[in-house]
Write an enzyme that holds these catalytic residues in place. Sequence first.
Site, PDB file in Angstrom:
ATOM      1  N   GLU A  87      -2.937  -9.191  -0.089  1.00 22.29           N
ATOM      2  CA  GLU A  87      -2.190 -10.377  -0.553  1.00 22.29           C
ATOM      3  C   GLU A  87      -1.325 -10.901   0.580  1.00 22.29           C
ATOM      4  OE1 GLU A  87       0.267 -10.216  -4.074  1.00 22.29           O
ATOM      5  OE2 GLU A  87      -1.230  -9.047  -5.155  1.00 22.29           O
ATOM      6  N   GLU A 109       0.676  -2.826  -5.981  1.00 20.07           N
ATOM      7  CA  GLU A 109       2.137  -2.889  -5.827  1.00 20.07           C
ATOM      8  C   GLU A 109       2.864  -1.997  -6.822  1.00 20.07           C
ATOM      9  OE1 GLU A 109       3.468  -6.949  -5.877  1.00 20.07           O
ATOM     10  OE2 GLU A 109       2.315  -7.488  -4.118  1.00 20.07           O
TER      11      GLU A 109
HETATM   12  O1  IFM Z   1       1.963 -13.054  -8.146  1.00 22.76           O
HETATM   13  C1  IFM Z   1       2.351 -11.918  -7.463  1.00 22.76           C
HETATM   14  C2  IFM Z   1       1.318 -10.817  -7.600  1.00 22.76           C
HETATM   15  O2  IFM Z   1       1.063 -10.511  -8.930  1.00 22.76           O
HETATM   16  C3  IFM Z   1       1.800  -9.559  -6.917  1.00 22.76           C
HETATM   17  N1  IFM Z   1       2.217  -9.842  -5.567  1.00 22.76           N
HETATM   18  C4  IFM Z   1       3.093 -10.945  -5.332  1.00 22.76           C
HETATM   19  C5  IFM Z   1       2.536 -12.205  -5.991  1.00 22.76           C
HETATM   20  C6  IFM Z   1       3.480 -13.390  -5.739  1.00 22.76           C
HETATM   21  O3  IFM Z   1       4.729 -13.133  -6.298  1.00 22.76           O
END
Ligand code: IFM
Length: 460
Positions: A363, A181
């Site tokens: 994710e 990210e």
């Molecule tokens: O916890 C975060 C992660 O570090 C990066 N993506 C989103 C998740 C939830 O906010």
Amino acid sequence: MTIQDEVLNCGTGPAALLRALPRDFVWGVSTSSYQIEGASQVDGRGPSIWDEYCKVPGHIDNGDTGDVACDHYHRYGEDIALMHQLGIQAYRFSVAWPRVLPTGLGPPNEAGLAFYDRLIDGLLAAGIQPWLCLYHWDLPQALQERGGWLNRDIRGWFGDYAALVARRYGDRVRHFATFNEPSVFTLFGYGFAWHPPGQTDAAALCRAIHHVNLAHGAGVDAIRTAAPSSVIGAIHNVQPSRPVDATPGDAAAARLLDAYWNRAFPEPQLLGTYPTALAPLMESAMQSGDLDRIRRPVDWFGLNHYSPIYARADSKAPLGFAWADAPPNVRRSPIGWQVDPAAFRDVLLDVHRRYRLPIYVTENGAGANEKPNEAGEVIDLERISYLRIYGGALREAVSAGADVRGYFVWSLLDNFEWGAGYENRFGLVYVDFATQRRIPKASAHWYARMIHAEAMEAAR
Ligand code: IFM
């Protein structure tokens, strides 16, 4: 359908959708170093920018820090055993740069490197694929003091770090990612001051974006050289950017947020150009040949997705727009994030059409503030509901042609959720932070059943 119905119905859904997924589809879970490891001053780990940022009162809810987190550094064996019991097939984790290179460069820290040896060996012994991400936001503080992402030399620092990690683990790890990210840590760190280094400066933001992109290119080359049989990707969060109100100003704000959030990294990395809205802003950081340095061949696209995002015009804001809450009356998760599985399906199809790479959803998950009931169980029906309907959207996208090859729930464990501290829980496994006791939630059992059912289907 009520949530209770959805959970009672918690199989994998209609057989036609089950069959939509490729046979070798990978089911995993994701975590990151600063969010779970703890042991912040153990075995020679250097400080990271998050250690420093957490020290400032007001930065993190409740004054929380990642000092102890889930103590995964010491409890990784128990966590691997949990994954094994649940039938998890792949585990995405990140290496803490300051654990293996305490000042970001120079001599490596053997004790830190040895931790990831133990972790990787434990995963392999349990039949779980290790997926290694080089950067999930915990920059060594010593590099921040040299300018961090604003110093172009970071391209070389990151390349050297990537080479070290790939040389050390490339005999056992096949899947490497450069960054997790990048748009979040740059936009939140340099645009909105919600993450370290806490700036609001459009010029600095663009410089940081460009240097992260250069570091990505250097990282890909370093991994490819040190571990030629590795498969390499980068992990991008992709979320539709919507105007909060139907006004031309908000529509323009949403387009600009889209450029920063969804395109500033994948487009130069995969297509060799910056989005039109950002290209002029990048010029002062750009040197001849940079787009070729950034656009290095990769093997997969890591996609993180939770919900749509919203923007509002704000001429006084440093970037000319403001981050906005989702409008009222949308369906929301327990921590208030919009639940919109159709957006997930559309994003998967869009990323497939744009970049033509195998996609791994690295994710997806739901945050909540749950507690164990009197029987000591955590019955997280809303998370199950979320995972179930997002799984349905994924299957729809695959049926419509998206080349999606894996799915990782965020997260294995409740963990340090950045500015929200430990209040927002994303884990399939509840963590009692006072005792470090782990309790698999109902969603962990649901996910285990789903993986099992998928494996049965794939074997037919
Ligand atoms: O916890 C975060 C992660 O570090 C990066 N993506 C989103 C998740 C939830 O906010």
